[in-house]
Scaffold this motif. Structure first.
Motif, PDB file in Angstrom:
ATOM      1  N   UNK A  35      37.475  35.425   2.149  1.00 58.64           N
ATOM      2  CA  UNK A  35      38.485  34.684   2.907  1.00 58.64           C
ATOM      3  C   UNK A  35      39.849  35.226   2.492  1.00 58.64           C
ATOM      4  N   UNK A  36      40.711  35.473   3.488  1.00 57.67           N
ATOM      5  CA  UNK A  36      42.043  35.996   3.200  1.00 57.67           C
ATOM      6  C   UNK A  36      43.078  35.112   3.888  1.00 57.67           C
ATOM      7  N   UNK A  37      43.994  34.589   3.091  1.00 56.73           N
ATOM      8  CA  UNK A  37      45.121  33.797   3.578  1.00 56.73           C
ATOM      9  C   UNK A  37      46.352  34.691   3.435  1.00 56.73           C
ATOM     10  N   UNK A  38      46.672  35.447   4.472  1.00 59.25           N
ATOM     11  CA  UNK A  38      47.715  36.478   4.371  1.00 59.25           C
ATOM     12  C   UNK A  38      49.101  35.956   4.008  1.00 59.25           C
ATOM     13  N   UNK A  39      49.641  34.989   4.741  1.00 59.13           N
ATOM     14  CA  UNK A  39      51.003  34.569   4.395  1.00 59.13           C
ATOM     15  C   UNK A  39      51.124  34.031   2.967  1.00 59.13           C
ATOM     16  N   UNK A  40      50.096  33.346   2.508  1.00 59.66           N
ATOM     17  CA  UNK A  40      50.125  32.783   1.159  1.00 59.66           C
ATOM     18  C   UNK A  40      49.705  33.804   0.108  1.00 59.66           C
ATOM     19  N   UNK A  41      49.172  34.932   0.552  1.00 55.17           N
ATOM     20  CA  UNK A  41      48.669  35.984  -0.334  1.00 55.17           C
ATOM     21  C   UNK A  41      47.628  35.450  -1.311  1.00 55.17           C
ATOM     22  N   UNK A  42      46.586  34.837  -0.736  1.00 56.49           N
ATOM     23  CA  UNK A  42      45.462  34.333  -1.518  1.00 56.49           C
ATOM     24  C   UNK A  42      44.191  35.010  -0.987  1.00 56.49           C
ATOM     25  N   UNK A  43      43.442  35.604  -1.900  1.00 57.04           N
ATOM     26  CA  UNK A  43      42.173  36.244  -1.556  1.00 57.04           C
ATOM     27  C   UNK A  43      41.052  35.485  -2.267  1.00 57.04           C
ATOM     28  N   UNK A  44      40.037  35.090  -1.501  1.00 53.74           N
ATOM     29  CA  UNK A  44      38.935  34.301  -2.040  1.00 53.74           C
ATOM     30  C   UNK A  44      37.648  35.127  -1.992  1.00 53.74           C
ATOM     31  N   UNK A  45      36.923  35.115  -3.113  1.00 51.41           N
ATOM     32  CA  UNK A  45      35.641  35.797  -3.214  1.00 51.41           C
ATOM     33  C   UNK A  45      34.591  34.787  -3.651  1.00 51.41           C
ATOM     34  N   UNK A  46      33.447  34.787  -2.970  1.00 53.08           N
ATOM     35  CA  UNK A  46      32.308  33.958  -3.364  1.00 53.08           C
ATOM     36  C   UNK A  46      31.250  34.948  -3.834  1.00 53.08           C
ATOM     37  N   UNK A  47      31.109  35.049  -5.146  1.00 47.17           N
ATOM     38  CA  UNK A  47      30.255  36.070  -5.744  1.00 47.17           C
ATOM     39  C   UNK A  47      28.828  35.576  -5.950  1.00 47.17           C
ATOM     40  N   UNK A  48      27.883  36.428  -5.590  1.00 45.75           N
ATOM     41  CA  UNK A  48      26.470  36.136  -5.809  1.00 45.75           C
ATOM     42  C   UNK A  48      26.132  36.279  -7.280  1.00 45.75           C
ATOM     43  N   UNK A  49      25.323  35.378  -7.783  1.00 43.64           N
ATOM     44  CA  UNK A  49      24.987  35.372  -9.216  1.00 43.64           C
ATOM     45  C   UNK A  49      24.308  36.665  -9.651  1.00 43.64           C
ATOM     46  N   UNK A  57      48.568  42.857  -9.004  1.00 41.11           N
ATOM     47  CA  UNK A  57      49.726  43.751  -9.085  1.00 41.11           C
ATOM     48  C   UNK A  57      50.512  43.773  -7.774  1.00 41.11           C
ATOM     49  N   UNK A  58      49.830  43.537  -6.647  1.00 40.47           N
ATOM     50  CA  UNK A  58      50.483  43.532  -5.331  1.00 40.47           C
ATOM     51  C   UNK A  58      51.008  42.144  -4.955  1.00 40.47           C
ATOM     52  N   UNK A  59      50.931  41.179  -5.889  1.00 38.60           N
ATOM     53  CA  UNK A  59      51.478  39.852  -5.635  1.00 38.60           C
ATOM     54  C   UNK A  59      50.492  38.855  -5.045  1.00 38.60           C
ATOM     55  N   UNK A  60      49.226  39.201  -5.008  1.00 36.36           N
ATOM     56  CA  UNK A  60      48.205  38.304  -4.479  1.00 36.36           C
ATOM     57  C   UNK A  60      47.635  37.438  -5.588  1.00 36.36           C
ATOM     58  N   UNK A  61      47.129  36.270  -5.193  1.00 34.50           N
ATOM     59  CA  UNK A  61      46.401  35.403  -6.111  1.00 34.50           C
ATOM     60  C   UNK A  61      44.925  35.496  -5.731  1.00 34.50           C
ATOM     61  N   UNK A  62      44.092  35.775  -6.708  1.00 36.44           N
ATOM     62  CA  UNK A  62      42.656  35.930  -6.470  1.00 36.44           C
ATOM     63  C   UNK A  62      41.916  34.695  -6.963  1.00 36.44           C
TER      64      UNK A  62
END
Length: 150
Positions: free
Chosen positions: A65-79, A118-123
């Motif tokens: 999931x990517x929220x561009x204006x807020x610069x938030x990237x979401x990852x749902x990682x498989x175990x 480094x690019x200003x995103x929150x992961x």
């Protein structure tokens, strides 16, 4: 009647058998059930996002999931694929290959996190076993907070 020829993996294949190959090819890389559930909950709260998108065009990696204006990237990682400390069980067959593959995935995850930071995103990273309601709530809080500061 002659017996069928023994199964020979295609050149460069990682599969140890035809059945293993079919099984591994069936594993989804996106739109997994945990991802879909979290996305549904976040969407129901009124948030809009990109699915399976590159946060940074030059970075050849996609976030769930990517929220561009807020610069938030979401990852749902498989175990299994990302080496969950609680649930990862090393494979019994072809263990050298698969353990190395998972280690590589984990290293790539750390590199992705660093490049995005480094690019200003929150992961935000969640394990597939995490409670979807809690994940959705954290995503909503984080995106709301980031939107207020931009």
């Amino acid at each position: 009647m002659s017996s069928p020829a023994p199964w020979v993996p295609p050149e460069g294949s990682w599969a140890s058998s035809a059945a293993r190959r079919r099984n591994m090819q069936a594993i989804r890389s996106r739109d997994t059930k945990p991802e879909q559930l979290i996305r549904r909950l976040v969407h129901a709260q009124g948030f809009r996002y990109r699915v399976a998108a590159r946060p940074l065009p030059a970075l050849h990696r996609t976030a769930d999931m990517v929220f561009r204006p807020a610069k938030v990237a979401v990852f749902v990682d498989g175990c299994y694929w990302h080496g969950c400390p609680e649930h990862y069980v090393p494979p019994k067959t072809n263990s050298g290959y698969w353990s190395k593959k998972v280690e590589g995935n984990m290293a790539r995850d750390r590199d992705t996190d660093q490049q995005l930071t480094d690019a200003g995103w929150l992961v935000l990273r969640f394990w597939e076993h995490s409670a979807a309601q809690e994940c959705a709530a954290e995503i909503a809080r984080t995106v709301t907070r980031r939107r207020q500061t931009t």
